[in-house]
Write a protein that holds these residues in place. Structure first.
Motif, short mmCIF file in Angstrom:
data_model
loop_
_atom_site.label_atom_id
_atom_site.label_comp_id
_atom_site.label_asym_id
_atom_site.label_seq_id
_atom_site.Cartn_x
_atom_site.Cartn_y
_atom_site.Cartn_z
N TYR A 187 0.69 -1.05 0.03
CA TYR A 187 -0.11 0.05 0.09
C TYR A 187 1.04 1.29 -0.05
O TYR A 187 2.02 1.36 0.29
N GLY A 188 0.33 2.44 -0.27
CA GLY A 188 1.00 3.67 -0.46
C GLY A 188 0.92 4.71 0.67
O GLY A 188 -0.08 4.70 1.35
N SER A 189 2.21 5.20 0.85
CA SER A 189 2.10 6.08 1.98
C SER A 189 0.99 7.45 2.05
O SER A 189 0.83 8.11 2.91
N LEU A 212 4.42 -7.06 4.65
CA LEU A 212 3.67 -5.84 4.43
C LEU A 212 4.59 -4.95 3.92
O LEU A 212 5.57 -4.58 4.64
N TYR A 213 4.43 -4.07 2.88
CA TYR A 213 5.16 -3.00 2.37
C TYR A 213 4.38 -1.56 2.32
O TYR A 213 3.29 -1.65 1.69
N GLU A 214 4.70 -0.53 2.95
CA GLU A 214 4.24 0.75 2.54
C GLU A 214 5.26 1.36 1.35
O GLU A 214 6.35 1.54 2.00
N LEU A 215 4.53 1.80 0.51
CA LEU A 215 5.34 2.39 -0.46
C LEU A 215 5.45 3.89 -0.46
O LEU A 215 4.69 4.16 -0.40
N PRO A 216 6.79 4.36 -0.27
CA PRO A 216 6.82 5.86 -0.01
C PRO A 216 6.53 6.77 -1.15
O PRO A 216 6.90 6.24 -2.44
N LEU A 260 15.79 -5.70 -4.17
CA LEU A 260 15.09 -4.31 -4.23
C LEU A 260 16.22 -3.49 -4.61
O LEU A 260 17.24 -3.41 -4.25
N THR A 261 15.79 -2.43 -5.55
CA THR A 261 16.76 -1.30 -5.82
C THR A 261 16.22 -0.08 -4.93
O THR A 261 16.60 1.14 -5.32
N TYR A 262 15.38 0.09 -3.97
CA TYR A 262 14.91 1.03 -3.27
C TYR A 262 14.51 0.81 -1.77
O TYR A 262 14.44 -0.45 -1.61
N ASN A 263 14.12 1.68 -1.10
CA ASN A 263 13.93 1.35 0.29
C ASN A 263 12.46 1.47 0.72
O ASN A 263 11.93 2.41 0.16
N VAL A 264 11.92 0.42 1.31
CA VAL A 264 10.51 0.81 2.07
C VAL A 264 10.40 0.58 3.49
O VAL A 264 11.48 0.24 4.01
#
Length: 264
Positions: A187-189, A212-216, A260-264
């Motif tokens: 889900y998105g921030s 669970l991931y919150e996408l910045p 992954l190429t980015y941080n979540v």
């Protein structure tokens, strides 16, 4: 006396006509309202429509009940069935589907009646049970918003058919905590539509190993390409970036050789 009977008859006829007219108005109003409801939905953007065109990596086929995005490479054994969000044109998710197909998955976007997954929660059955798809050995059910909730409902009843469940801006009101299904929730921030209180509340329904991931910078609408949904927050990333993140997280979660190429 005769005149009085005629007068009563005329009054009765007038009342009947009035009742018929009232019923007719109600029926017309219902039909008109239904047509408005059916035609009031979020429409796919031009970007999504372009993704419906086959290319050297992905073949796109439209069937009666779904769109299929199929990799041109041979020997595909994994597939994803996608339940769209409520009142969203199913082709809005074409670019997302194409990205997954390019990564080696057959991707089915289900056509829901009146664009409401709640009206056909068992839509995955027709695809999974089809002899045409006997090559698929591992099934992932993915859904956005209401589509994700309905995908969770289906999974709860068909734990023997579904290997993975991916929830995009959605939560499960059904208890999946004791299943062997692998669950990924993204889900998105900046999401202004998803009820995050309920997201937290129903987290207990997921297996302990659920991820669970919150996408910045991500919002609700950009999991597809249909414009900004009412009440949604303003994303600080593009829809293409958001969908690339979903793909990367999926591959990172279910493929050990992907990082992954980015941080979540």
């Amino acid at each position: 006396m005769l005149g009085k009977n005629k007068k009563n008859q005329s009054t009765n006829d007038a009342k009947k006509i009035a009742r018929i007219m009232v019923v007719a108005v109600i029926i017309v109003s219902i039909i008109f309202g239904a047509l408005l409801f059916i035609n009031d939905y979020y429409k796919a953007s031009s970007v999504a429509k372009r993704a419906l065109i086959s290319n050297e990596k992905v073949i796109v086929e439209e069937k009666d009940n779904y769109y299929l995005f199929k990799p041109t490479q041979k020997n595909i054994t994994e597939a994803i069935i996608f339940y769209p969000g409520a009142k969203v044109e199913e082709t809005s998710y074409s670019r997302l589907a194409s990205k997954f197909a390019e990564s080696g998955y057959e991707f089915f976007i289900v056509k829901m009646p009146m664009r409401l997954a709640i009206l056909k929660q068992n839509a995955a059955d027709d695809i999974i049970n089809s002899k045409k798809n006997s090559n698929i050995k591992k099934w992932t059910l993915m859904g956005h918003s209401m589509g994700g909730a309905m995908a969770a409902n289906y999974t709860a009843k068909n734990k023997d058919k579904i290997n993975r469940l991916v929830l995009l801006a959605a939560y499960s009101i059904k208890d999946l905590s004791k299943t062997d299904v692998k669950v990924l929730s993204v889900y998105g921030s900046k999401d202004g539509v998803l009820n995050k209180i309920k997201l937290e509340k129903y987290k207990a329904n997921l297996p302990k190993d659920a991820i669970l991931y919150e996408l910045p910078g991500a919002n609700h609408s950009q999991f597809g390409d249909y414009g900004k949904q009412k009440k949604d927050g303003k994303a600080s990333i593009s829809s293409n970036e958001q969908q690339e993140m979903v793909l990367d997280i999926f591959l990172d979660t279910f493929r050990e050789n992907k990082q992954l190429t980015y941080n979540v």
